[in-house]
Design a protein around this motif. Structure first.
Motif, PDB file in Angstrom:
ATOM      1  N   LEU A 147       0.830  -1.203   0.000  1.00 58.12           N
ATOM      2  CA  LEU A 147       0.000   0.000   0.000  1.00 58.12           C
ATOM      3  C   LEU A 147       0.863   1.250   0.000  1.00 58.12           C
ATOM      4  N   LEU A 148       0.624   2.108  -0.951  1.00 55.58           N
ATOM      5  CA  LEU A 148       1.259   3.427  -0.993  1.00 55.58           C
ATOM      6  C   LEU A 148       0.272   4.465  -0.500  1.00 55.58           C
ATOM      7  N   GLU A 149       0.663   5.211   0.523  1.00 52.02           N
ATOM      8  CA  GLU A 149      -0.176   6.331   0.952  1.00 52.02           C
ATOM      9  C   GLU A 149       0.472   7.632   0.516  1.00 52.02           C
ATOM     10  N   ILE A 150      -0.233   8.366  -0.312  1.00 55.42           N
ATOM     11  CA  ILE A 150       0.227   9.681  -0.778  1.00 55.42           C
ATOM     12  C   ILE A 150      -0.148  10.723   0.266  1.00 55.42           C
ATOM     13  N   GLY A 151       0.836  11.524   0.680  1.00 60.52           N
ATOM     14  CA  GLY A 151       0.569  12.518   1.718  1.00 60.52           C
ATOM     15  C   GLY A 151       0.217  11.853   3.029  1.00 60.52           C
ATOM     16  N   ASN A 177       4.457   8.384   1.381  1.00 60.57           N
ATOM     17  CA  ASN A 177       4.948   9.536   0.631  1.00 60.57           C
ATOM     18  C   ASN A 177       4.516  10.833   1.308  1.00 60.57           C
ATOM     19  N   ASP A 178       5.403  11.811   1.295  1.00 59.88           N
ATOM     20  CA  ASP A 178       5.029  13.164   1.721  1.00 59.88           C
ATOM     21  C   ASP A 178       5.993  14.147   1.097  1.00 59.88           C
ATOM     22  N   ASN A 179       5.516  15.337   0.840  1.00 60.30           N
ATOM     23  CA  ASN A 179       6.354  16.380   0.257  1.00 60.30           C
ATOM     24  C   ASN A 179       7.048  17.201   1.331  1.00 60.30           C
ATOM     25  N   ASN A 180       6.666  16.983   2.587  1.00 57.81           N
ATOM     26  CA  ASN A 180       7.193  17.763   3.710  1.00 57.81           C
ATOM     27  C   ASN A 180       7.833  16.806   4.710  1.00 57.81           C
ATOM     28  N   ASP A 181       9.160  16.798   4.793  1.00 55.52           N
ATOM     29  CA  ASP A 181       9.846  15.841   5.671  1.00 55.52           C
ATOM     30  C   ASP A 181       9.687  16.173   7.156  1.00 55.52           C
ATOM     31  N   ASN A 182       9.059  17.325   7.462  1.00 46.24           N
ATOM     32  CA  ASN A 182       8.792  17.657   8.861  1.00 46.24           C
ATOM     33  C   ASN A 182       7.703  16.774   9.470  1.00 46.24           C
ATOM     34  N   PHE A 183       6.993  16.007   8.622  1.00 45.44           N
ATOM     35  CA  PHE A 183       6.001  15.056   9.130  1.00 45.44           C
ATOM     36  C   PHE A 183       6.649  13.762   9.641  1.00 45.44           C
ATOM     37  N   SER A 184       7.915  13.547   9.329  1.00 42.28           N
ATOM     38  CA  SER A 184       8.554  12.247   9.564  1.00 42.28           C
ATOM     39  C   SER A 184       8.470  11.778  11.017  1.00 42.28           C
ATOM     40  N   LYS A 185       8.765  12.654  11.957  1.00 44.01           N
ATOM     41  CA  LYS A 185       8.776  12.229  13.357  1.00 44.01           C
ATOM     42  C   LYS A 185       7.382  11.847  13.840  1.00 44.01           C
ATOM     43  N   PHE A 186       6.354  12.503  13.304  1.00 43.38           N
ATOM     44  CA  PHE A 186       4.979  12.158  13.675  1.00 43.38           C
ATOM     45  C   PHE A 186       4.601  10.807  13.083  1.00 43.38           C
ATOM     46  N   GLU A 243       3.205  14.356  -7.503  1.00 44.06           N
ATOM     47  CA  GLU A 243       3.136  14.372  -8.963  1.00 44.06           C
ATOM     48  C   GLU A 243       4.309  13.641  -9.619  1.00 44.06           C
ATOM     49  N   ASP A 244       5.366  13.365  -8.835  1.00 46.95           N
ATOM     50  CA  ASP A 244       6.571  12.767  -9.420  1.00 46.95           C
ATOM     51  C   ASP A 244       7.279  11.909  -8.375  1.00 46.95           C
ATOM     52  N   MET A 245       7.049  10.599  -8.428  1.00 46.35           N
ATOM     53  CA  MET A 245       7.647   9.669  -7.468  1.00 46.35           C
ATOM     54  C   MET A 245       8.428   8.586  -8.206  1.00 46.35           C
ATOM     55  N   PRO A 246       9.547   8.931  -8.822  1.00 42.18           N
ATOM     56  CA  PRO A 246      10.316   7.947  -9.587  1.00 42.18           C
ATOM     57  C   PRO A 246      10.888   6.817  -8.738  1.00 42.18           C
ATOM     58  N   GLN A 247      10.943   7.021  -7.418  1.00 46.34           N
ATOM     59  CA  GLN A 247      11.461   5.979  -6.529  1.00 46.34           C
ATOM     60  C   GLN A 247      10.560   4.743  -6.500  1.00 46.34           C
ATOM     61  N   ILE A 248       9.312   4.897  -6.929  1.00 49.47           N
ATOM     62  CA  ILE A 248       8.349   3.796  -6.875  1.00 49.47           C
ATOM     63  C   ILE A 248       8.162   3.235  -8.292  1.00 49.47           C
ATOM     64  N   PRO A 249       8.485   1.951  -8.503  1.00 54.10           N
ATOM     65  CA  PRO A 249       8.426   1.369  -9.854  1.00 54.10           C
ATOM     66  C   PRO A 249       6.999   1.277 -10.397  1.00 54.10           C
ATOM     67  N   ASN A 250       6.909   1.139 -11.690  1.00 57.31           N
ATOM     68  CA  ASN A 250       5.619   0.945 -12.362  1.00 57.31           C
ATOM     69  C   ASN A 250       4.944  -0.335 -11.866  1.00 57.31           C
ATOM     70  N   SER A 251       3.620  -0.276 -11.730  1.00 56.04           N
ATOM     71  CA  SER A 251       2.791  -1.466 -11.439  1.00 56.04           C
ATOM     72  C   SER A 251       3.312  -2.254 -10.235  1.00 56.04           C
ATOM     73  N   LEU A 265      -3.003  11.814 -10.102  1.00 53.06           N
ATOM     74  CA  LEU A 265      -3.790  10.639 -10.492  1.00 53.06           C
ATOM     75  C   LEU A 265      -3.075   9.834 -11.576  1.00 53.06           C
ATOM     76  N   LYS A 266      -2.394  10.518 -12.463  1.00 51.00           N
ATOM     77  CA  LYS A 266      -1.605   9.833 -13.495  1.00 51.00           C
ATOM     78  C   LYS A 266      -0.483   9.027 -12.852  1.00 51.00           C
ATOM     79  N   GLU A 267       0.153   9.588 -11.841  1.00 50.45           N
ATOM     80  CA  GLU A 267       1.223   8.896 -11.125  1.00 50.45           C
ATOM     81  C   GLU A 267       0.674   7.709 -10.340  1.00 50.45           C
TER      82      GLU A 267
END
Length: 246
Positions: free
Chosen positions: A76-80, A99-108, A130-138, A159-161
């Motif tokens: 399961l990938l959770e965006i944000g 996934n998160d765009n703000n690394d200040n959430f990490s400790k929480f 919008e751009d997560m190349p670290q996660i492979p296709n399918s 949504l495309k990602e």
């Protein structure tokens, strides 16, 4: 969405009242402060929100196991993912990619994860949705996105990602606040507060018609319901809930 003269007048009044915040934003001081303060605020709001929306979240995520692989393990990938407010609804043996765009959430997120030993964190990706190349296709069974599409730069690209990383037959789960019905008082106030709201809450838009993006994203099946959060007189009351299958 065209605003009436009354909306423009009242919106200007709200912006004048918020002048100190606009000044900090103009000087480049607001964004750094917001990035650090926002996770603390959202960690507290998440507790309150989960109490109000517990039944709806439980129902939404009740069939997550249906999308697990043959071994019974759900990737399961959770965006944000934020502070991990959805973790209590995920099934055992769930492998998480957060996934998160703000690394200040990490400790929480780490703190919440320690309270849910039935979950396994596979990876924490700090990147725009919008751009997560670290996660492979399918590569994932399910993508989850709650109260995130309101603040991303491009809902269409997110949504495309999501479609890219989902395996065929995988599902995208969502719970988002959205624009109210046309010509309603809810939409009237959303239009007034929206510009200031975006600055206060890290880019959150009050009046996005997110369901339209979901309808044209290219999913093979879409199950979507319009509902209202039990937040009296609050501009984020209108919600959409559901899931879409790749």
């Amino acid at each position: 969405m065209e605003a009436s003269w009354l909306v423009i007048l009242l919106r200007t009044g709200v912006q004048i009242l918020a002048f100190p915040i606009y000044l900090l934003w103009y000087l480049g001081l607001w964004d750094p402060f917001c990035k650090k303060a926002f996770p603390h605020l959202m960690a507290r709001i998440a507790v309150f929100y989960n109490k109000m929306m517990f039944a709806k979240k439980k129902e939404l995520f009740s069939n997550l196991k249906d999308f697990a692989g043959p071994s019974g393990v759900l990737t399961l990938l959770e965006i944000g993912a934020g502070s991990g407010s959805n973790f209590e609804f995920y099934p055992a043996r769930c492998q998480l990619i957060c996934n998160d765009n703000n690394d200040n959430f990490s400790k929480f997120l780490v703190k919440t994860l320690s309270q849910h030993p039935h979950l396994q964190l596979e990876r924490h990706v700090i990147a725009p949705a919008e751009d997560m190349p670290q996660i492979p296709n399918s590569s994932v069974d399910v993508v989850v996105c709650t109260l995130v599409l309101c603040s991303v730069e491009s809902t269409e690209r997110v949504l495309k990602e999501a479609l890219r990383v989902l395996r065929p037959g995988g599902a995208f789960y969502f719970m988002e606040h959205v624009a109210a019905a046309p010509f309603s008082w809810d939409l009237f106030w959303q239009q007034i507060y929206d510009p200031v709201w975006q600055i206060l809450f890290d880019g959150c838009h009050l009046a996005r018609e997110t369901w339209r993006d979901l309808e044209k994203a290219g999913f093979s099946e879409l199950k979507l319901w319009h509902t209202r959060a039990p937040l009296k007189w609050h501009p984020t009351q209108p919600h959409i809930i559901g899931y879409a299958v790749k």
